[in-house]
Design a protein around this motif. Structure first.
Motif, short mmCIF file in Angstrom:
data_model
loop_
_atom_site.label_atom_id
_atom_site.label_comp_id
_atom_site.label_asym_id
_atom_site.label_seq_id
_atom_site.Cartn_x
_atom_site.Cartn_y
_atom_site.Cartn_z
N UNK A 141 63.62 62.10 36.02
CA UNK A 141 62.51 61.49 35.28
C UNK A 141 61.16 62.14 35.57
N UNK A 142 61.15 63.10 36.48
CA UNK A 142 59.90 63.76 36.84
C UNK A 142 59.01 62.92 37.74
N UNK A 143 59.60 61.95 38.43
CA UNK A 143 58.84 61.03 39.28
C UNK A 143 59.13 61.22 40.77
N UNK A 144 59.84 62.28 41.11
CA UNK A 144 60.31 62.46 42.49
C UNK A 144 59.18 62.64 43.49
N UNK A 145 58.14 63.32 43.07
CA UNK A 145 57.00 63.48 43.96
C UNK A 145 55.76 62.92 43.28
N UNK A 146 55.11 61.99 43.86
CA UNK A 146 55.30 61.40 45.17
C UNK A 146 56.22 60.18 45.18
N UNK A 147 56.74 59.78 44.01
CA UNK A 147 57.50 58.54 43.89
C UNK A 147 58.69 58.42 44.83
N UNK A 148 59.39 59.52 45.08
CA UNK A 148 60.54 59.48 45.98
C UNK A 148 60.15 59.03 47.37
N UNK A 149 59.00 59.51 47.84
CA UNK A 149 58.56 59.11 49.18
C UNK A 149 58.15 57.65 49.21
N UNK A 150 57.61 57.15 48.12
CA UNK A 150 57.27 55.72 48.06
C UNK A 150 58.54 54.87 48.07
N UNK A 151 59.55 55.32 47.35
CA UNK A 151 60.83 54.60 47.34
C UNK A 151 61.44 54.60 48.74
N UNK A 152 61.39 55.76 49.39
CA UNK A 152 61.93 55.85 50.75
C UNK A 152 61.13 54.96 51.71
N UNK A 153 59.82 54.95 51.58
CA UNK A 153 58.99 54.10 52.45
C UNK A 153 59.33 52.62 52.24
N UNK A 154 59.48 52.21 50.98
CA UNK A 154 59.84 50.82 50.69
C UNK A 154 61.22 50.49 51.25
N UNK A 155 62.13 51.44 51.17
CA UNK A 155 63.47 51.24 51.71
C UNK A 155 63.41 51.03 53.22
N UNK A 156 62.61 51.83 53.90
CA UNK A 156 62.47 51.68 55.36
C UNK A 156 61.86 50.32 55.70
N UNK A 157 60.90 49.87 54.91
CA UNK A 157 60.32 48.53 55.13
C UNK A 157 61.37 47.45 54.93
N UNK A 158 62.23 47.61 53.93
CA UNK A 158 63.32 46.65 53.73
C UNK A 158 64.27 46.65 54.93
N UNK A 159 64.54 47.82 55.47
CA UNK A 159 65.38 47.90 56.67
C UNK A 159 64.76 47.14 57.84
N UNK A 160 63.47 47.32 58.03
CA UNK A 160 62.77 46.60 59.11
C UNK A 160 62.82 45.10 58.86
N UNK A 161 62.55 44.70 57.64
CA UNK A 161 62.55 43.27 57.30
C UNK A 161 63.93 42.66 57.48
N UNK A 162 64.96 43.37 57.06
CA UNK A 162 66.33 42.86 57.18
C UNK A 162 66.69 42.64 58.65
#
Length: 181
Positions: A141-162
């Motif tokens: 979709x052409x959103x990998x940068x910077x969007x991919x890093x935002x998705x990864x950051x949100x995923x890490x936050x979900x890991x911490x929250x879980x």
């Protein structure tokens, strides 16, 4: 969440970095650097977790990984700084994942520890599938940068929250059974 990060980054980091404007040589070098950070992080995380507690360190590691992944969304003109940022990100992302396995072995009593670890690893494989798929979709979709890093950051936050909502210990079946008279 941990395996989503690991597999997503290992599969797509070179493309994310090319999309950010870094050259192909640096993009591949950054993948190697990320994994060198992972090796270092596994040793450091183990030492820190032994001293401070596995759950506490795993939560902190996921939170720090989230911050570092968000930092990677900012283009860095200083290549040395970029390599250092990716190395440190690797330290926290990969060891956060492995700390989850260590925590699972401490969480459950010995009689069900193998099953618990197998279940955690099996569920984690969903993240291993989703990480490359989600990131690949962002690339398409052409959103990998910077969007991919935002998705990864949100995923890490979900890991911490879980991890924060998981109890410090699961009671053994014998302890949980009601007493009958």
């Amino acid at each position: 969440m941990g395996l989503l990060l690991v597999y997503g980054l290992n599969t797509w980091l070179p493309q994310l970095m090319r999309d950010a404007g870094y050259g192909s040589t640096d993009s591949l070098g950054l993948l190697l650097t990320l994994n060198a950070g992972a090796v270092t992080g596994l040793v450091v995380a183990g030492i820190v977790a032994d001293r401070a507690g596995t759950k506490r360190v795993a939560v902190a590691w996921f939170a720090i990984a989230a911050a570092l992944l968000a930092v990677l969304s900012v283009r860095m003109d200083d290549v040395t700084m970029l390599y250092a940022a990716v190395f440190v990100t690797g330290v926290f992302v990969f060891s956060a994942q492995v700390l989850v396995y260590a925590f699972v072995t401490q969480l459950y009593p010995a009689e069900i520890r193998g099953t618990a670890l197998g279940f955690a690893a099996g569920i984690g494989r969903l993240g291993a599938i989703l990480g490359p798929a989600v990131t690949g979709t962002l690339v398409t979709l052409g959103l990998a940068y910077p969007g991919g890093f935002y998705v990864f950051a949100a995923t890490a936050l979900l890991g911490a929250a879980a991890l924060t909502v998981i109890p410090a210990r699961v009671r053994a079946a014998a302890e949980a059974a009601p007493v009958r008279s």
